[in-house]
Design a protein around this motif. Sequence first.
Motif, PDB file in Angstrom:
ATOM      1  N   GLY A  35       0.496  -1.366   0.658  1.00 34.38           N
ATOM      2  CA  GLY A  35      -0.087  -0.228  -0.270  1.00 34.38           C
ATOM      3  C   GLY A  35       0.972   1.499  -0.047  1.00 34.38           C
ATOM      4  N   THR A  36       1.529   0.954  -0.390  1.00 36.82           N
ATOM      5  CA  THR A  36       2.372   2.533  -0.118  1.00 36.82           C
ATOM      6  C   THR A  36       3.539   2.542  -2.248  1.00 36.82           C
ATOM      7  N   VAL A  37       3.985   3.935  -1.614  1.00 37.95           N
ATOM      8  CA  VAL A  37       4.643   4.156  -3.173  1.00 37.95           C
ATOM      9  C   VAL A  37       6.212   4.401  -3.268  1.00 37.95           C
ATOM     10  N   PRO A  38       6.649   3.245  -3.383  1.00 37.21           N
ATOM     11  CA  PRO A  38       8.362   3.994  -2.900  1.00 37.21           C
ATOM     12  C   PRO A  38       8.902   4.998  -3.943  1.00 37.21           C
ATOM     13  N   ILE A  39       9.600   5.658  -3.075  1.00 34.64           N
ATOM     14  CA  ILE A  39      10.969   6.331  -3.436  1.00 34.64           C
ATOM     15  C   ILE A  39      12.058   5.660  -4.253  1.00 34.64           C
ATOM     16  N   ILE A  40      11.939   5.605  -6.228  1.00 35.50           N
ATOM     17  CA  ILE A  40      12.759   4.877  -6.535  1.00 35.50           C
ATOM     18  C   ILE A  40      14.404   5.593  -6.961  1.00 35.50           C
ATOM     19  N   ARG A  41      15.496   4.735  -6.724  1.00 33.33           N
ATOM     20  CA  ARG A  41      16.650   5.082  -7.015  1.00 33.33           C
ATOM     21  C   ARG A  41      17.589   4.045  -7.592  1.00 33.33           C
ATOM     22  N   CYS A  42      17.693   4.346  -8.739  1.00 31.85           N
ATOM     23  CA  CYS A  42      18.321   2.994  -9.630  1.00 31.85           C
ATOM     24  C   CYS A  42      19.560   4.158 -10.100  1.00 31.85           C
ATOM     25  N   GLY A  79       1.948  13.673  11.206  1.00 30.84           N
ATOM     26  CA  GLY A  79       2.350  14.138   9.990  1.00 30.84           C
ATOM     27  C   GLY A  79       2.952  14.035   8.619  1.00 30.84           C
ATOM     28  N   SER A  80       3.800  13.199   8.212  1.00 28.37           N
ATOM     29  CA  SER A  80       4.632  13.295   7.665  1.00 28.37           C
ATOM     30  C   SER A  80       4.864  11.700   6.682  1.00 28.37           C
ATOM     31  N   PHE A  81       4.963  11.767   5.029  1.00 27.45           N
ATOM     32  CA  PHE A  81       4.950  10.426   5.091  1.00 27.45           C
ATOM     33  C   PHE A  81       6.080   9.624   4.977  1.00 27.45           C
ATOM     34  N   GLN A  82       5.131   8.410   4.864  1.00 24.34           N
ATOM     35  CA  GLN A  82       6.736   7.370   4.787  1.00 24.34           C
ATOM     36  C   GLN A  82       6.758   6.823   3.959  1.00 24.34           C
ATOM     37  N   ARG A  83       7.388   6.651   2.972  1.00 30.33           N
ATOM     38  CA  ARG A  83       7.604   6.032   1.781  1.00 30.33           C
ATOM     39  C   ARG A  83       8.622   5.017   1.771  1.00 30.33           C
ATOM     40  N   PRO A  84       8.942   3.738   1.523  1.00 32.99           N
ATOM     41  CA  PRO A  84      10.176   2.843   1.277  1.00 32.99           C
ATOM     42  C   PRO A  84      10.656   3.514  -0.044  1.00 32.99           C
ATOM     43  N   LEU A  85      12.634   3.459  -0.065  1.00 28.29           N
ATOM     44  CA  LEU A  85      13.309   3.763  -0.515  1.00 28.29           C
ATOM     45  C   LEU A  85      13.534   2.404  -1.624  1.00 28.29           C
ATOM     46  N   LEU A  86      13.604   2.879  -2.931  1.00 27.37           N
ATOM     47  CA  LEU A  86      13.573   1.049  -3.846  1.00 27.37           C
ATOM     48  C   LEU A  86      15.033   1.449  -4.305  1.00 27.37           C
ATOM     49  N   ILE A  87      16.120   0.987  -4.306  1.00 30.16           N
ATOM     50  CA  ILE A  87      17.110   0.625  -5.205  1.00 30.16           C
ATOM     51  C   ILE A  87      17.911  -0.152  -5.806  1.00 30.16           C
ATOM     52  N   LEU A  88      17.657   0.135  -6.828  1.00 32.04           N
ATOM     53  CA  LEU A  88      17.469  -1.019  -8.177  1.00 32.04           C
ATOM     54  C   LEU A  88      19.449  -1.038  -8.313  1.00 32.04           C
ATOM     55  N   LEU A  89      19.676  -2.108  -8.651  1.00 24.17           N
ATOM     56  CA  LEU A  89      21.372  -1.866  -9.058  1.00 24.17           C
ATOM     57  C   LEU A  89      20.891  -2.433  -9.635  1.00 24.17           C
ATOM     58  N   ASP A  90      21.971  -2.830 -11.072  1.00 26.09           N
ATOM     59  CA  ASP A  90      22.362  -3.666 -11.871  1.00 26.09           C
ATOM     60  C   ASP A  90      23.696  -4.790 -11.247  1.00 26.09           C
ATOM     61  N   ARG A  91      23.702  -5.712 -11.890  1.00 28.07           N
ATOM     62  CA  ARG A  91      24.466  -6.996 -12.093  1.00 28.07           C
ATOM     63  C   ARG A  91      26.002  -6.347 -11.860  1.00 28.07           C
TER      64      ARG A  91
END
Length: 107
Positions: A35-42, A79-91
């Motif tokens: 039920g969350t929208v992640p912050i995506i970093r790659c 009062g703050s949003f808590q969004r997970p951080l998704l880190i995508l790395l290449d092999r």
Amino acid sequence: LSSFAFNNSVAKHADIGAPMSAISAPLFCAFATHGTVPIIRCSRRNAAEQVAKMLDQRLRDSIKTGRASLFSDPITASGSFQRPLLILLDRNVDLATPLHHAWTYQA
């Protein structure tokens, strides 16, 4: 599909699209279930960036088409949003080697 096929300069976009979709679909389902929208970093200019773009597009389409109830995570009491951080790395990015091996020849 192997890592070599993803990094091959003559690989066709159509050949790589299906495996990328197969990677981004379970990620989308996991975040929709949570039920969350992640912050995506790659990392840039590789397979991780393509997966991140596909996942971002799936998330945006889901919210835009009215299925936003999947992601109706309420604001916390602070009062703050808590969004997970998704880190995508290449092999090709090997983070374990510096942790397992010393940087000097004296080891």
